[in-house]
Design an enzyme around this catalytic site. Structure first.
Site, PDB file in Angstrom:
ATOM      1  NE  ARG A 114      -3.861  -0.702   2.266  1.00 37.87           N
ATOM      2  CZ  ARG A 114      -4.718  -0.987   3.043  1.00 37.87           C
ATOM      3  NH1 ARG A 114      -5.053  -0.217   4.334  1.00 37.87           N
ATOM      4  NH2 ARG A 114      -5.312  -2.209   3.037  1.00 37.87           N
ATOM      5  CG  ASP A 155     -13.824   0.060   3.985  1.00 34.38           C
ATOM      6  OD1 ASP A 155     -14.755  -0.419   3.380  1.00 34.38           O
ATOM      7  OD2 ASP A 155     -12.968  -0.305   4.054  1.00 34.38           O
ATOM      8  CB  THR A 208      -4.509  -5.949  14.622  1.00 37.63           C
ATOM      9  OG1 THR A 208      -4.548  -5.586  16.097  1.00 37.63           O
ATOM     10  CG2 THR A 208      -4.978  -4.906  13.731  1.00 37.63           C
ATOM     11  CG  ASP A 260     -12.738  -4.753   4.086  1.00 42.31           C
ATOM     12  OD1 ASP A 260     -12.881  -3.400   4.133  1.00 42.31           O
ATOM     13  OD2 ASP A 260     -11.505  -5.029   4.031  1.00 42.31           O
ATOM     14  NE  ARG A 261     -11.313  -0.770   7.792  1.00 41.70           N
ATOM     15  CZ  ARG A 261     -10.567   0.086   8.859  1.00 41.70           C
ATOM     16  NH1 ARG A 261     -10.796   1.085   9.200  1.00 41.70           N
ATOM     17  NH2 ARG A 261      -9.416  -0.452   8.751  1.00 41.70           N
ATOM     18  CD  GLU A 312     -10.086  -1.697  16.897  1.00 40.58           C
ATOM     19  OE1 GLU A 312     -10.672  -0.587  16.820  1.00 40.58           O
ATOM     20  OE2 GLU A 312      -9.195  -1.885  16.102  1.00 40.58           O
ATOM     21  CB  SER A 340      -8.649  -0.494   2.898  1.00 41.02           C
ATOM     22  OG  SER A 340     -10.012  -0.757   4.114  1.00 41.02           O
ATOM     23  CG  HIS A 341      -9.765   2.930   6.046  1.00 46.24           C
ATOM     24  ND1 HIS A 341      -8.996   1.552   5.917  1.00 46.24           N
ATOM     25  CD2 HIS A 341      -8.683   3.591   6.645  1.00 46.24           C
ATOM     26  CE1 HIS A 341      -8.000   1.532   6.601  1.00 46.24           C
ATOM     27  NE2 HIS A 341      -7.943   2.753   7.114  1.00 46.24           N
ATOM     28  CE  LYS A 355      -6.706  -8.238   1.099  1.00 44.70           C
ATOM     29  NZ  LYS A 355      -7.652  -8.018   2.024  1.00 44.70           N
ATOM     30  CG  ASP A 360     -11.750  -2.712   0.675  1.00 45.00           C
ATOM     31  OD1 ASP A 360     -12.131  -1.857   1.759  1.00 45.00           O
ATOM     32  OD2 ASP A 360     -11.071  -3.482   1.028  1.00 45.00           O
ATOM     33  CE  LYS A 413     -11.623  -5.094   7.294  1.00 47.66           C
ATOM     34  NZ  LYS A 413     -10.407  -4.862   8.047  1.00 47.66           N
TER      35      LYS A 413
HETATM   36  C1  G1P Z   1      -6.299  -1.365  10.531  1.00 52.33           C
HETATM   37  C2  G1P Z   1      -7.288  -1.827  11.689  1.00 52.33           C
HETATM   38  C3  G1P Z   1      -7.199  -3.621  11.578  1.00 52.33           C
HETATM   39  C4  G1P Z   1      -7.700  -3.880  10.222  1.00 52.33           C
HETATM   40  C5  G1P Z   1      -6.575  -3.205   9.247  1.00 52.33           C
HETATM   41  C6  G1P Z   1      -7.414  -3.538   7.857  1.00 52.33           C
HETATM   42  O1  G1P Z   1      -5.122  -1.835  10.905  1.00 52.33           O
HETATM   43  O2  G1P Z   1      -6.691  -1.426  13.249  1.00 52.33           O
HETATM   44  O3  G1P Z   1      -8.168  -4.113  12.525  1.00 52.33           O
HETATM   45  O4  G1P Z   1      -7.554  -5.269  10.150  1.00 52.33           O
HETATM   46  O5  G1P Z   1      -6.699  -1.865   9.400  1.00 52.33           O
HETATM   47  O6  G1P Z   1      -8.533  -3.187   7.514  1.00 52.33           O
HETATM   48  P1  G1P Z   1      -3.906  -1.103  11.720  1.00 52.33           P
HETATM   49  O7  G1P Z   1      -3.804   0.295  10.845  1.00 52.33           O
HETATM   50  O8  G1P Z   1      -4.420  -0.805  12.972  1.00 52.33           O
HETATM   51  O9  G1P Z   1      -2.546  -1.866  11.544  1.00 52.33           O
HETATM   52 ZN    ZN Z   2     -11.574  -1.851   3.712  1.00 54.73          ZN
END
Ligand code: G1P
Ligand code: ZN
Length: 542
Positions: free
Chosen positions: A21, A276, A343, A280-281, A363, A112-113, A125, A278, A375
């Site tokens: 990324r 978000d 995580t 998944d959130r 979370e 992602s977001h 990915k 993509d 997710k």
């Molecule tokens: C963050 C979130 C984690 C999630 C990841 C990908 O990772 O905290 O739960 O799996 O994005 O969406 P982090 O930036 O905390 O490493």
């Molecule tokens: Zn995402």
């Protein structure tokens, strides 16, 4: 055709993250994308003639990279590529397509977001044949190969017309442009009681879903408005745009604040949700309430049996370590397994494959189940709708009843974004020193019971993940977790996770930040955040 290229090293890529990324201009460097994609293919064995799924969240540069991936897949010997129409596939839909078609793997293009655009974020990915993110054994191999790669394989072929659904041929490889929504929507119809949810909407239930100009727009229009009969206009910002309309496609209380204001406003909808970049959130809100992702996981787990796909009950629940222990209480009551993993969604894969858990959550607004290996934002929204349709109660009442039955875990995450890497490292070093001698000490009146640097041994494959965050447990059952984000594209982000259990229902309506006040002060005392970063407040509070 083989092209020899100069090496683009990936010095700064963190091994172990499930993809690459970076900012778009970095991806635009000569051969950068090609080197990474070839490193992925070189790390794999036995894919000749097999199927690869390709798609992305529609962000800037998606279209360019997809064509490169298709040409390289042909040159490397894949037999078939399934690609979403217009290059679109949500992350959970890609996971489903990999599984449904028995594909060898998939390449998902997304950050992602994070924001999209010519100067914003992009990501690539690789997902394996179970539909989930590549495990560390694979990503480590990709990283190692990317250090020495000196050629990539591609073919000379015109771009595939991604706007048209159908089959074509690229240098002997079949390319199938597929409807990105159809298979996913069919899966949702299997899992949930669409008839009950249709009746809910027909009865005047009001909902707002914000697709944030990201990938879930087409999915939400089809499923919520067309198949479930929600009024047109239920889906906001439903057209995917390369720059997400200039916004962060991050469904949190900062970037989706308007939804919070709506449910707290004068004419609130019954339910509001968002997903978000993509898909998944998820963000879930009800009239008068924001449901924290940790609570959402617990409520969904406790009520999942109300949906046809989960009527036989759950095998177990898994949550990431920083996620609150609310789900643990549900697992205990149901008499099922509870797994605490590091995580990142990839850690749920082995447990799901082995049938040990059915529902998982983080979370960070991630919830999902064994229906795919990612997710799934819309899945969480649909499970909520199914539960609301069966229980015929407002979200607020369902959550309050849950707290009364199980107790409430007050929970909040404080993020300090945009720190320098040095500051991030200094704070973690401070925490490390404190954790070593924390037992028996007291911070802001909270006595420390024990503290550690979280390590995880996967119960299925025995793989070990060390240094997954510092945990400080207090005598009163509270907990603080400190870790650095592994997904940022620049600098360091410190995440502080605060949690306090409250059994007494008379205390359940307290404001979360207020209920956590002394723990917040304790976190600063332990980590020296103000002193070392000069920050007086977090960038984002969730
Ligand atoms: C963050 C979130 C984690 C999630 C990841 C990908 O990772 O905290 O739960 O799996 O994005 O969406 P982090 O930036 O905390 O490493
Ligand atoms: Zn995402």
């Amino acid at each position: 055709m083989t092209r020899t290229v100069s090496t683009t090293p990936y010095d700064d890529q963190r091994p172990g993250t499930s993809g690459l990324r970076k900012k778009v201009p970095q991806f635009q460097q000569t051969n950068y994308v090609e080197n990474f994609v070839q490193s992925v293919f070189d790390s794999l064995e036995g894919f000749r003639g097999k199927t690869l799924v390709v798609g992305g969240d529609g962000r800037y540069f998606n279209d360019v990279v997809i064509q490169k991936v298709i040409r390289m897949a042909a040159a490397n010997g894949f037999g078939r590529v399934h690609v979403g129409q217009n290059g679109i596939l949500s992350t959970p839909a890609a996971s489903h397509l990999i599984r449904k078609n028995g594909a060898f793997g998939g390449i998902v293009l997304s950050a992602s977001h994070n924001p999209g655009g010519p100067k914003e974020d992009f990501g690539i990915k690789y997902n394996v044949s179970n539909g989930g993110p590549a495990p560390a054994s694979v990503t480590d191999r990709i990283f190692a190969i990317s250090q020495t790669i000196d050629r990539y394989l591609t073919v000379d072929a015109p771009d595939v017309d991604l706007a048209r659904i159908g089959t074509s041929n690229v240098a002997g490889m079949t390319v199938e442009v597929v409807d990105p929504v159809a298979d996913y929507a069919a899966l949702m119809e299997e899992l949930f009681d669409f008839q009950a949810v249709r009746a809910l909407f027909a009865g005047g239930f009001s909902m707002v879903f914000d697709a944030m100009h990201a990938v879930t727009g087409p999915y939400a229009h089809e499923i919520l408005e067309r198949r479930l009969g929600a009024p047109m206009g239920t889906v906001l910002n439903g057209k995917p745009l390369p720059d997400f309309g200039g916004h962060h496609p991050d469904p949190n209380l900062v970037h989706a604040r308007h939804l919070y204001d709506m449910v707290m406003g004068v004419t609130p909808p019954d339910f509001a949700a968002a997903s978000d970049g993509d898909g998944d959130r998820n963000l879930v809100l009800g009239r008068g309430i924001f449901v924290s992702p940790s609570d959402s996981l617990a409520v969904l787990a406790a009520n999942a049996h109300l949906a046809p796909g989960y009527s036989a009950g759950l095998a177990g629940i898994a949550r990431s370590m920083p996620t609150s222990a609310a789900a643990d209480r549900v697992a205990e009551k149901l008499g099922i397994e509870l797994h605490e993993t590091p995580t990142g969604w990839k850690f749920f894969g082995t447990l799901l494959d082995a049938g040990r858990v059915t529902i998982c959550g983080e979370e960070s607004a991630g919830t999902g189940s064994n229906h795919v290996r990612e997710k799934d934002g819309l899945w969480a929204v649909l499970l909520w709708l199914n539960i609301l349709a069966v229980r015929k109660q407002p979200v607020l009442d369902i959550v309050r009843e849950h707290w009364t039955e199980f107790g409430r875990n007050f929970y909040s995450r404080h993020d300090y974004e945009g720190l320098t890497e040095e500051t991030g490292a200094a704070i973690m070093a401070r925490v490390d020193g404190q954790v070593a001698g924390a037992g028996g000490r007291s911070f802001q009146g909270h006595g420390v019971a024990r503290a550690d640097d979280f390590s995880y041994i996967d119960p299925i494959d025995g793989s070990v993940a060390n240094h997954q965050g510092y945990r400080v447990f207090f005598d009163d059952g509270s907990r603080i977790v400190f870790r650095l984000s592994g997904t940022g594209t620049s600098g360091a982000t410190l995440r502080v996770y605060l949690e306090r259990f409250e059994a007494n229902p008379a205390e359940h309506d307290r404001d979360t930040q207020e209920a956590l006040e002394t723990l917040i002060a304790a976190a600063d005392e332990i980590a020296g955040i103000r002193e070392l970063s000069g920050r007086t407040a977090p960038t984002i509070i969730t």
